[in-house]
Design a protein around this motif. Structure first.
Motif, PDB file in Angstrom:
ATOM      1  N   LYS A   1       7.784 -82.094 -69.658  1.00 43.45           N
ATOM      2  CA  LYS A   1       9.111 -81.873 -69.086  1.00 43.45           C
ATOM      3  C   LYS A   1       9.011 -81.538 -67.605  1.00 43.45           C
ATOM      4  O   LYS A   1       8.095 -80.830 -67.178  1.00 43.45           O
ATOM      5  N   ALA A   2       9.974 -82.052 -66.847  1.00 42.37           N
ATOM      6  CA  ALA A   2      10.047 -81.735 -65.423  1.00 42.37           C
ATOM      7  C   ALA A   2      10.757 -80.400 -65.243  1.00 42.37           C
ATOM      8  O   ALA A   2      11.874 -80.213 -65.743  1.00 42.37           O
ATOM      9  N   ILE A   3      10.115 -79.477 -64.562  1.00 41.46           N
ATOM     10  CA  ILE A   3      10.699 -78.165 -64.282  1.00 41.46           C
ATOM     11  C   ILE A   3      11.122 -78.143 -62.814  1.00 41.46           C
ATOM     12  O   ILE A   3      10.279 -78.158 -61.916  1.00 41.46           O
ATOM     13  N   GLU A   4      12.419 -78.136 -62.575  1.00 42.01           N
ATOM     14  CA  GLU A   4      12.927 -78.159 -61.203  1.00 42.01           C
ATOM     15  C   GLU A   4      12.964 -76.744 -60.623  1.00 42.01           C
ATOM     16  O   GLU A   4      13.215 -75.777 -61.341  1.00 42.01           O
ATOM     17  N   LEU A   5      12.730 -76.630 -59.320  1.00 38.31           N
ATOM     18  CA  LEU A   5      12.550 -75.315 -58.707  1.00 38.31           C
ATOM     19  C   LEU A   5      13.464 -75.031 -57.522  1.00 38.31           C
ATOM     20  O   LEU A   5      13.327 -73.993 -56.881  1.00 38.31           O
ATOM     21  N   ALA A   6      14.393 -75.912 -57.218  1.00 32.55           N
ATOM     22  CA  ALA A   6      15.188 -75.765 -55.992  1.00 32.55           C
ATOM     23  C   ALA A   6      15.877 -74.407 -55.903  1.00 32.55           C
ATOM     24  O   ALA A   6      15.820 -73.729 -54.858  1.00 32.55           O
ATOM     25  N   GLU A   7      16.522 -73.971 -56.966  1.00 33.19           N
ATOM     26  CA  GLU A   7      17.254 -72.707 -56.923  1.00 33.19           C
ATOM     27  C   GLU A   7      16.308 -71.525 -56.760  1.00 33.19           C
ATOM     28  O   GLU A   7      16.585 -70.597 -55.994  1.00 33.19           O
ATOM     29  N   LYS A   8      15.186 -71.555 -57.476  1.00 32.15           N
ATOM     30  CA  LYS A   8      14.233 -70.438 -57.367  1.00 32.15           C
ATOM     31  C   LYS A   8      13.607 -70.385 -55.981  1.00 32.15           C
ATOM     32  O   LYS A   8      13.444 -69.300 -55.406  1.00 32.15           O
ATOM     33  N   VAL A   9      13.263 -71.537 -55.429  1.00 29.69           N
ATOM     34  CA  VAL A   9      12.679 -71.569 -54.082  1.00 29.69           C
ATOM     35  C   VAL A   9      13.651 -70.986 -53.072  1.00 29.69           C
ATOM     36  O   VAL A   9      13.278 -70.167 -52.216  1.00 29.69           O
ATOM     37  N   ALA A  10      14.921 -71.380 -53.149  1.00 32.04           N
ATOM     38  CA  ALA A  10      15.932 -70.885 -52.209  1.00 32.04           C
ATOM     39  C   ALA A  10      16.099 -69.373 -52.338  1.00 32.04           C
ATOM     40  O   ALA A  10      16.203 -68.657 -51.337  1.00 32.04           O
ATOM     41  N   ALA A  11      16.105 -68.874 -53.576  1.00 28.44           N
ATOM     42  CA  ALA A  11      16.304 -67.440 -53.800  1.00 28.44           C
ATOM     43  C   ALA A  11      15.128 -66.630 -53.269  1.00 28.44           C
ATOM     44  O   ALA A  11      15.310 -65.577 -52.647  1.00 28.44           O
ATOM     45  N   ILE A  12      13.907 -67.119 -53.491  1.00 34.89           N
ATOM     46  CA  ILE A  12      12.723 -66.393 -53.023  1.00 34.89           C
ATOM     47  C   ILE A  12      12.630 -66.444 -51.504  1.00 34.89           C
ATOM     48  O   ILE A  12      12.386 -65.430 -50.846  1.00 34.89           O
ATOM     49  N   ALA A  13      12.820 -67.619 -50.935  1.00 34.44           N
ATOM     50  CA  ALA A  13      12.713 -67.767 -49.481  1.00 34.44           C
ATOM     51  C   ALA A  13      13.717 -66.879 -48.753  1.00 34.44           C
ATOM     52  O   ALA A  13      13.407 -66.335 -47.678  1.00 34.44           O
ATOM     53  N   ALA A  14      14.881 -66.709 -49.337  1.00 29.49           N
ATOM     54  CA  ALA A  14      15.912 -65.880 -48.701  1.00 29.49           C
ATOM     55  C   ALA A  14      15.502 -64.415 -48.617  1.00 29.49           C
ATOM     56  O   ALA A  14      16.034 -63.666 -47.786  1.00 29.49           O
ATOM     57  N   ARG A  15      14.550 -64.012 -49.451  1.00 31.54           N
ATOM     58  CA  ARG A  15      14.120 -62.607 -49.481  1.00 31.54           C
ATOM     59  C   ARG A  15      12.725 -62.415 -48.884  1.00 31.54           C
ATOM     60  O   ARG A  15      12.112 -61.385 -49.075  1.00 31.54           O
ATOM     61  N   LEU A  16      12.264 -63.426 -48.158  1.00 29.12           N
ATOM     62  CA  LEU A  16      11.004 -63.314 -47.408  1.00 29.12           C
ATOM     63  C   LEU A  16      11.315 -63.520 -45.923  1.00 29.12           C
ATOM     64  O   LEU A  16      11.105 -64.596 -45.367  1.00 29.12           O
TER      65      LEU A  16
END
Length: 376
Positions: free
Chosen positions: A202-217
């Motif tokens: 299965k393809a696990i998409e990460l766009a939302e998680k990447v955006a959320a983490i980057a916003a807090r770094l």
């Protein structure tokens, strides 16, 4: 203790050509006395630490300036310093080989397969190093990677090390807070991520998680999105300060590699404790210590030699990933696998070993237990 006989004992011919046998002979000469067995060799290594590590440097062919002193303040703990006058670069030692032989073979389950020669790996590292420098990355800066076990992760580590930057990684299946608990402490200036990954078909998409983490770094100057699912441009467009890695590299032509030779104790990696008793603790590993310890383990204990096809089932969140990639310093081909070890079935790792003529198979106790329970 079990009374059962060993499962396997090497024959005399294999022992004769083993790197450890050659090292033991060199050690006996350096010690000025016979070292007839492993116990005697180990005893000498403890009694004469400076002599042992001096020989390990030479025997493993470390690239760099060893300096005059091998051990300073050896009786202090903390305070002892190995090779305090040395200058070296970790990436230079891993990229000494050139040519059209395979440096990395990568398989992402049954979805992606890629092969990089030594020249292709060096070219990719050259481009990534130039990109990092253009982003202001310098010695001591941190480059963080929430990445699968794939070629771009290895190249990013080598590019960072070539500059003298400090590399830290975790697996993309970590939760958002798990990533922040780690990378939030180290203030990275570059954040490397995939557009997603494959697991269990299965393809696990990460766009939302990447955006959320980057916003807090807030320390991150650039988010670089590596293409794995084919959507890196779309993910980059949705994340502030992001670019698809392939697009960012287009401005840089591959050229001769430049390596910053730094002190033996210069930091190379930041790894982390498990986090079972609070926020994960940062563990800093030096460039010289990591290189020499890994070379010792690879050459002497694992018997790794040039041309071996070297595999360890690991993610980028386990220290065995760091151990695996140093295999390049011995001229071995890295066999990288990302995804479920039981997809499409329990023979996946054994099929990979057969197909790629694997000479070294490393894995975890959990995997072995799972194979046993499955009756494979």
């Amino acid at each position: 203790m079990s009374d059962e006989a060993p499962l396997w004992i090497p024959g005399a011919e294999r022992i004769a050509v083993a790197p450890l046998t050659a090292f033991a002979a060199a050690a006996a000469k350096k010690a000025g006395r016979p070292l007839p067995g492993y116990a005697e060799l180990h005893r000498w290594s403890v009694e004469d630490r400076a002599g042992f590590w001096d020989l390990a440097w030479d025997f493993c062919g470390v690239v760099g300036d060893k300096g005059a002193r091998v051990l300073a303040d050896g009786e202090k703990m903390p305070g002892a310093a190995f090779f305090p006058d040395a200058r070296l670069n970790f990436a230079e030692n891993l990229l000494r080989k050139t040519g059209s032989a395979e440096a990395i073979v990568f398989k992402g389950e049954d979805k992606v397969e890629r092969r990089l020669t030594w020249d292709e790996l060096r070219a990719l590292v050259s481009q990534m190093r130039q990109l990092f420098v253009s982003l202001g990355v310098g010695p001591g800066d941190r480059v963080a990677a929430m990445m699968p076990n794939m070629p771009e992760t290895v190249a990013a580590m080598l590019a960072a090390a070539a500059i003298g930057a400090v590399f830290s990684s975790c697996s993309p299946d970590f939760g958002e807070q798990g990533v922040l608990d780690r990378f939030g402490q180290i203030e990275p200036v570059v954040f490397l991520v995939p557009d997603g990954y494959w697991y269990g078909g299965k393809a696990i998409e990460l766009a939302e998680k990447v955006a959320a983490i980057a916003a807090r770094l807030p320390s991150v100057k650039k988010v670089l999105v590596v293409d794995y699912l084919g959507t890196s441009a779309d993910v980059a467009a949705a994340v502030p300060k992001a670019a698809a890695l392939a697009d960012a590299l287009q401005s840089f032509a591959a050229g001769p590699l430049a390596f910053e030779r730094l002190p033996f104790s210069h930091p190379l990696y930041i790894l982390f404790s498990s986090g079972t008793t609070g926020v994960p603790k940062c563990i800093v590993h030096s460039a010289g210590g990591t290189l020499l310890q890994h070379l010792k383990e690879h050459r002497l204990h694992a018997g790794l030699v040039e041309g071996d096809r070297f595999f360890y089932f690991t993610t980028c969140g386990w220290m065995m990933w760091n151990w695996l990639v140093t295999g390049l310093a011995s001229g071995a081909t890295l066999l990288l696998y990302d995804g479920s070890p039981f997809y499409p079935d329990g023979n996946a790792m054994f099929d990979l070993a057969d197909a790629e003529k694997m000479t070294y198979f490393g894995t975890s106790a959990k995997f072995i237990d799972s194979v046993r329970k499955a009756g494979l």
